[in-house]
Write a protein that holds these residues in place. Structure first.
Motif, PDB file in Angstrom:
ATOM      1  N   SER A 257      33.214  38.131  50.269  1.00 25.96           N
ATOM      2  CA  SER A 257      32.301  38.305  49.138  1.00 25.96           C
ATOM      3  C   SER A 257      32.670  39.557  48.329  1.00 25.96           C
ATOM      4  O   SER A 257      33.118  40.541  48.905  1.00 25.96           O
ATOM      5  CB  SER A 257      30.846  38.402  49.640  1.00 25.96           C
ATOM      6  N   PRO A 258      32.573  39.471  47.008  1.00 22.11           N
ATOM      7  CA  PRO A 258      31.895  38.438  46.231  1.00 22.11           C
ATOM      8  C   PRO A 258      32.685  37.148  46.034  1.00 22.11           C
ATOM      9  O   PRO A 258      32.203  36.227  45.391  1.00 22.11           O
ATOM     10  CB  PRO A 258      31.701  39.122  44.877  1.00 22.11           C
ATOM     11  N   PHE A 259      33.920  37.077  46.574  1.00 19.03           N
ATOM     12  CA  PHE A 259      34.684  35.839  46.416  1.00 19.03           C
ATOM     13  C   PHE A 259      34.303  34.865  47.519  1.00 19.03           C
ATOM     14  O   PHE A 259      33.783  35.276  48.549  1.00 19.03           O
ATOM     15  CB  PHE A 259      36.188  36.135  46.490  1.00 19.03           C
ATOM     16  N   SER A 260      34.584  33.574  47.260  1.00 20.40           N
ATOM     17  CA  SER A 260      34.351  32.626  48.328  1.00 20.40           C
ATOM     18  C   SER A 260      35.670  31.943  48.641  1.00 20.40           C
ATOM     19  O   SER A 260      36.471  31.680  47.741  1.00 20.40           O
ATOM     20  CB  SER A 260      33.303  31.597  47.905  1.00 20.40           C
ATOM     21  N   ALA A 261      35.900  31.714  49.901  1.00 15.53           N
ATOM     22  CA  ALA A 261      37.157  31.098  50.313  1.00 15.53           C
ATOM     23  C   ALA A 261      36.862  29.772  50.992  1.00 15.53           C
ATOM     24  O   ALA A 261      35.891  29.647  51.737  1.00 15.53           O
ATOM     25  CB  ALA A 261      37.892  32.018  51.274  1.00 15.53           C
ATOM     26  N   GLU A 262      37.707  28.810  50.695  1.00 15.82           N
ATOM     27  CA  GLU A 262      37.560  27.525  51.367  1.00 15.82           C
ATOM     28  C   GLU A 262      38.814  27.269  52.190  1.00 15.82           C
ATOM     29  O   GLU A 262      39.929  27.379  51.665  1.00 15.82           O
ATOM     30  CB  GLU A 262      37.377  26.404  50.335  1.00 15.82           C
ATOM     31  N   LEU A 263      38.621  26.960  53.471  1.00 17.69           N
ATOM     32  CA  LEU A 263      39.760  26.674  54.344  1.00 17.69           C
ATOM     33  C   LEU A 263      40.178  25.216  54.157  1.00 17.69           C
ATOM     34  O   LEU A 263      39.388  24.307  54.362  1.00 17.69           O
ATOM     35  CB  LEU A 263      39.369  26.944  55.800  1.00 17.69           C
ATOM     36  N   LYS A 264      41.431  25.032  53.720  1.00 16.54           N
ATOM     37  CA  LYS A 264      41.922  23.672  53.482  1.00 16.54           C
ATOM     38  C   LYS A 264      42.497  23.078  54.761  1.00 16.54           C
ATOM     39  O   LYS A 264      42.893  23.829  55.650  1.00 16.54           O
ATOM     40  CB  LYS A 264      43.027  23.712  52.408  1.00 16.54           C
ATOM     41  N   PRO A 265      42.569  21.742  54.835  1.00 16.49           N
ATOM     42  CA  PRO A 265      43.096  21.092  56.041  1.00 16.49           C
ATOM     43  C   PRO A 265      44.518  21.559  56.394  1.00 16.49           C
ATOM     44  O   PRO A 265      44.896  21.563  57.560  1.00 16.49           O
ATOM     45  CB  PRO A 265      43.105  19.600  55.674  1.00 16.49           C
ATOM     46  N   ASP A 266      45.302  21.983  55.382  1.00 19.85           N
ATOM     47  CA  ASP A 266      46.669  22.434  55.681  1.00 19.85           C
ATOM     48  C   ASP A 266      46.706  23.887  56.145  1.00 19.85           C
ATOM     49  O   ASP A 266      47.770  24.474  56.303  1.00 19.85           O
ATOM     50  CB  ASP A 266      47.591  22.225  54.467  1.00 19.85           C
ATOM     51  N   GLY A 267      45.529  24.502  56.337  1.00 16.86           N
ATOM     52  CA  GLY A 267      45.475  25.863  56.858  1.00 16.86           C
ATOM     53  C   GLY A 267      45.465  26.938  55.784  1.00 16.86           C
ATOM     54  O   GLY A 267      45.358  28.122  56.085  1.00 16.86           O
ATOM     55  N   ARG A 268      45.591  26.526  54.517  1.00 19.77           N
ATOM     56  CA  ARG A 268      45.571  27.531  53.450  1.00 19.77           C
ATOM     57  C   ARG A 268      44.139  27.819  53.014  1.00 19.77           C
ATOM     58  O   ARG A 268      43.234  27.012  53.183  1.00 19.77           O
ATOM     59  CB  ARG A 268      46.374  27.035  52.241  1.00 19.77           C
ATOM     60  N   LEU A 269      43.969  28.986  52.428  1.00 18.39           N
ATOM     61  CA  LEU A 269      42.671  29.345  51.868  1.00 18.39           C
ATOM     62  C   LEU A 269      42.719  29.170  50.348  1.00 18.39           C
ATOM     63  O   LEU A 269      43.666  29.616  49.702  1.00 18.39           O
ATOM     64  CB  LEU A 269      42.341  30.812  52.181  1.00 18.39           C
ATOM     65  N   ALA A 270      41.716  28.505  49.812  1.00 13.81           N
ATOM     66  CA  ALA A 270      41.603  28.361  48.353  1.00 13.81           C
ATOM     67  C   ALA A 270      40.499  29.299  47.888  1.00 13.81           C
ATOM     68  O   ALA A 270      39.362  29.205  48.344  1.00 13.81           O
ATOM     69  CB  ALA A 270      41.272  26.921  47.987  1.00 13.81           C
ATOM     70  N   ILE A 271      40.864  30.218  46.988  1.00  9.37           N
ATOM     71  CA  ILE A 271      39.892  31.223  46.543  1.00  9.37           C
ATOM     72  C   ILE A 271      39.788  31.202  45.016  1.00  9.37           C
ATOM     73  O   ILE A 271      40.668  31.712  44.311  1.00  9.37           O
ATOM     74  CB  ILE A 271      40.327  32.636  47.009  1.00  9.37           C
ATOM     75  N   PRO A 272      38.744  30.582  44.485  1.00  9.68           N
ATOM     76  CA  PRO A 272      38.606  30.538  43.029  1.00  9.68           C
ATOM     77  C   PRO A 272      38.203  31.906  42.462  1.00  9.68           C
ATOM     78  O   PRO A 272      37.486  32.657  43.126  1.00  9.68           O
ATOM     79  CB  PRO A 272      37.482  29.518  42.791  1.00  9.68           C
ATOM     80  N   TYR A 273      38.699  32.194  41.268  1.00  9.68           N
ATOM     81  CA  TYR A 273      38.304  33.451  40.618  1.00  9.68           C
ATOM     82  C   TYR A 273      38.394  33.296  39.109  1.00  9.68           C
ATOM     83  O   TYR A 273      38.997  32.345  38.606  1.00  9.68           O
ATOM     84  CB  TYR A 273      39.181  34.614  41.107  1.00  9.68           C
ATOM     85  N   GLN A 274      37.792  34.235  38.428  1.00 13.28           N
ATOM     86  CA  GLN A 274      37.839  34.227  36.965  1.00 13.28           C
ATOM     87  C   GLN A 274      38.803  35.308  36.503  1.00 13.28           C
ATOM     88  O   GLN A 274      38.508  36.499  36.644  1.00 13.28           O
ATOM     89  CB  GLN A 274      36.448  34.483  36.395  1.00 13.28           C
ATOM     90  N   PRO A 275      39.942  34.917  35.926  1.00 12.83           N
ATOM     91  CA  PRO A 275      40.954  35.904  35.542  1.00 12.83           C
ATOM     92  C   PRO A 275      40.406  36.996  34.617  1.00 12.83           C
ATOM     93  O   PRO A 275      40.873  38.127  34.676  1.00 12.83           O
ATOM     94  CB  PRO A 275      42.011  35.064  34.822  1.00 12.83           C
ATOM     95  N   SER A 276      39.411  36.690  33.826  1.00 18.05           N
ATOM     96  CA  SER A 276      38.905  37.702  32.902  1.00 18.05           C
ATOM     97  C   SER A 276      38.073  38.755  33.639  1.00 18.05           C
ATOM     98  O   SER A 276      37.850  39.839  33.139  1.00 18.05           O
ATOM     99  CB  SER A 276      38.052  37.058  31.812  1.00 18.05           C
ATOM    100  N   LYS A 277      37.604  38.412  34.853  1.00 15.19           N
ATOM    101  CA  LYS A 277      36.696  39.325  35.556  1.00 15.19           C
ATOM    102  C   LYS A 277      37.301  39.925  36.819  1.00 15.19           C
ATOM    103  O   LYS A 277      36.868  40.977  37.270  1.00 15.19           O
ATOM    104  CB  LYS A 277      35.412  38.584  35.947  1.00 15.19           C
ATOM    105  N   ALA A 278      38.263  39.219  37.417  1.00 13.60           N
ATOM    106  CA  ALA A 278      38.769  39.697  38.707  1.00 13.60           C
ATOM    107  C   ALA A 278      40.290  39.707  38.720  1.00 13.60           C
ATOM    108  O   ALA A 278      40.928  38.852  38.110  1.00 13.60           O
ATOM    109  CB  ALA A 278      38.241  38.805  39.823  1.00 13.60           C
ATOM    110  N   GLN A 279      40.855  40.676  39.424  1.00  6.67           N
ATOM    111  CA  GLN A 279      42.296  40.758  39.603  1.00  6.67           C
ATOM    112  C   GLN A 279      42.645  40.160  40.961  1.00  6.67           C
ATOM    113  O   GLN A 279      41.863  40.285  41.910  1.00  6.67           O
ATOM    114  CB  GLN A 279      42.728  42.234  39.616  1.00  6.67           C
ATOM    115  N   VAL A 280      43.831  39.571  41.034  1.00  4.14           N
ATOM    116  CA  VAL A 280      44.285  39.041  42.315  1.00  4.14           C
ATOM    117  C   VAL A 280      44.299  40.165  43.360  1.00  4.14           C
ATOM    118  O   VAL A 280      43.968  39.958  44.530  1.00  4.14           O
ATOM    119  CB  VAL A 280      45.691  38.412  42.164  1.00  4.14           C
ATOM    120  N   ALA A 281      44.639  41.390  42.908  1.00  4.91           N
ATOM    121  CA  ALA A 281      44.686  42.537  43.835  1.00  4.91           C
ATOM    122  C   ALA A 281      43.343  42.742  44.536  1.00  4.91           C
ATOM    123  O   ALA A 281      43.302  43.094  45.721  1.00  4.91           O
ATOM    124  CB  ALA A 281      45.083  43.795  43.074  1.00  4.91           C
TER     125      ALA A 281
END
Ligand code: ADP
Ligand code: MG
Length: 317
Positions: A257-281
């Motif tokens: 948090s504040p991000f949410s992560a979803e664990l995919k069946p292939d073991g990867r995490l999918a983390i949606p974000y808004q480029p205008s508000k958040a940096q990948v860092a």
């Protein structure tokens, strides 16, 4: 082509268009278009976007005279489709979503027949030129059933252009077309546009529309939910997903948090974000704080379907 109202700046003007398909014993009546307004400027490339079932093909088929609207007004190149259906139809070349064509003719014969249907005199026909532009000249005399799916689709584009209409409409033109042919198709479409042809295309790929269209209308459940210049629209979507492959296998989504992560069946995490508000860092910092090492990462752009899923999910919760 002659125009009853040359002052109009619109290639297509639709106002309050509704369509209700009559029900049958098996299926109830369906309101496919709920009163949409769409204006397509002359000379532009216009994208009609929306998920499957939104009503895109219904709208295209109304323009083409294949489906009767329930109400509303539509002009094509200044011609009212009810009062001057013939002229309105002649102003359009339509590449349908479904590939259905007569497989007993060669591409060359097919184009000649189509030109005949539109009353194009022999000396004005551009059969070989059009086949050439679509990369089909070496197939001119082959049987259509010997063509690949991509070739058939390009042949449909060729057919739509035999009467040199000022407007070309492509309904999901790249479904089932591989990347290279897709590029070739778009090059030709862009060339036509540069020579003055107005282009309308429907797609459910945001990326494709983003690249090509100056203006985009988004249709959802029979309504136009957005109609804007592409740049504005894409900026307003503002949603990407960071895909992370953890260094070690994890069995539950970590708290980021504040991000949410979803664990995919292939073991990867999918983390949606808004480029205008958040940096990948910032996301990486949160991962590190949660003790998740990163083996690999990539970002994916949302496609329209994702955005709609999110919008409808939000509306429902
Ligand atoms: P899109 O092209 O955006 O995928 P369509 O215009 O094909 O959407 O379909 C819009 C809605 O109208 C869908 O719910 C579809 O099932 C329905 N529909 C389309 N064509 C017919 C038809 N001929 N009869 C009844 N319902 C239809
Ligand atoms: Mg469709």
């Amino acid at each position: 082509m002659a125009d009853p109202n040359p002052s109009t700046q619109y290639a297509i003007a639709a106002r309050g268009v509704r369509k209700t398909y009559a029900g049958t014993k098996k299926s109830p009546a369906k309101e496919a278009l709920k009163g949409i307004d769409i204006l397509v400027r002359r000379g532009s490339i216009f994208g009609l976007l929306g998920p499957n079932g939104a009503g895109k093909s219904t709208f295209i088929n109304i323009l083409a005279g294949l489906v009767r609207k329930s109400s509303g007004e539509v002009t094509v190149w200044g011609f009212d489709i009810d009062k001057n259906p013939r002229q309105a139809r002649a102003a359009l070349g339509v590449v349908p979503q479904e590939i259905n064509m007569d497989v007993f003719f060669t591409p060359k014969e097919g184009l000649e027949i189509q030109a005949g249907l539109y009353g194009v005199p022999k000396e004005k026909r551009r059969t070989m030129e059009i086949l050439d532009a679509m990369g089909l000249s070496d197939k001119a005399n082959s049987y259509v059933r010997q063509l690949s799916g991509g070739m058939k689709r390009r042949l449909l584009v060729a057919k739509a252009m035999v009467h040199s209409p000022p407007i070309l409409i492509l309904d999901e033109p790249t479904a089932g077309v591989d990347i290279e042919l897709r590029k070739q198709l778009w090059d030709y479409v862009l060339e036509l546009n540069e020579s003055g042809v107005t282009i309308v295309l429907t797609t459910h790929y945001l990326e494709e529309a983003q690249e090509l269209c100056e203006e985009i209308a988004i249709v959802h459940n029979g309504d136009v939910v957005a109609c804007e210049p592409t740049e504005k629209l894409v900026a307003s979507l503002d949603r990407k997903t960071l895909m992370v492959t953890p260094l070690e296998e994890i069995t539950a989504s970590p708290d980021l948090s504040p991000f949410s992560a979803e664990l995919k069946p292939d073991g990867r995490l999918a983390i949606p974000y808004q480029p205008s508000k958040a940096q990948v860092a910032e996301i990486l910092e949160r991962l590190s704080a949660a003790g998740v090492g990163v083996r690999d990462l990539s970002t994916v752009e949302s496609d329209l379907e994702d955005v709609f899923l999110e919008l409808t999910y939000r509306a429902a919760s």
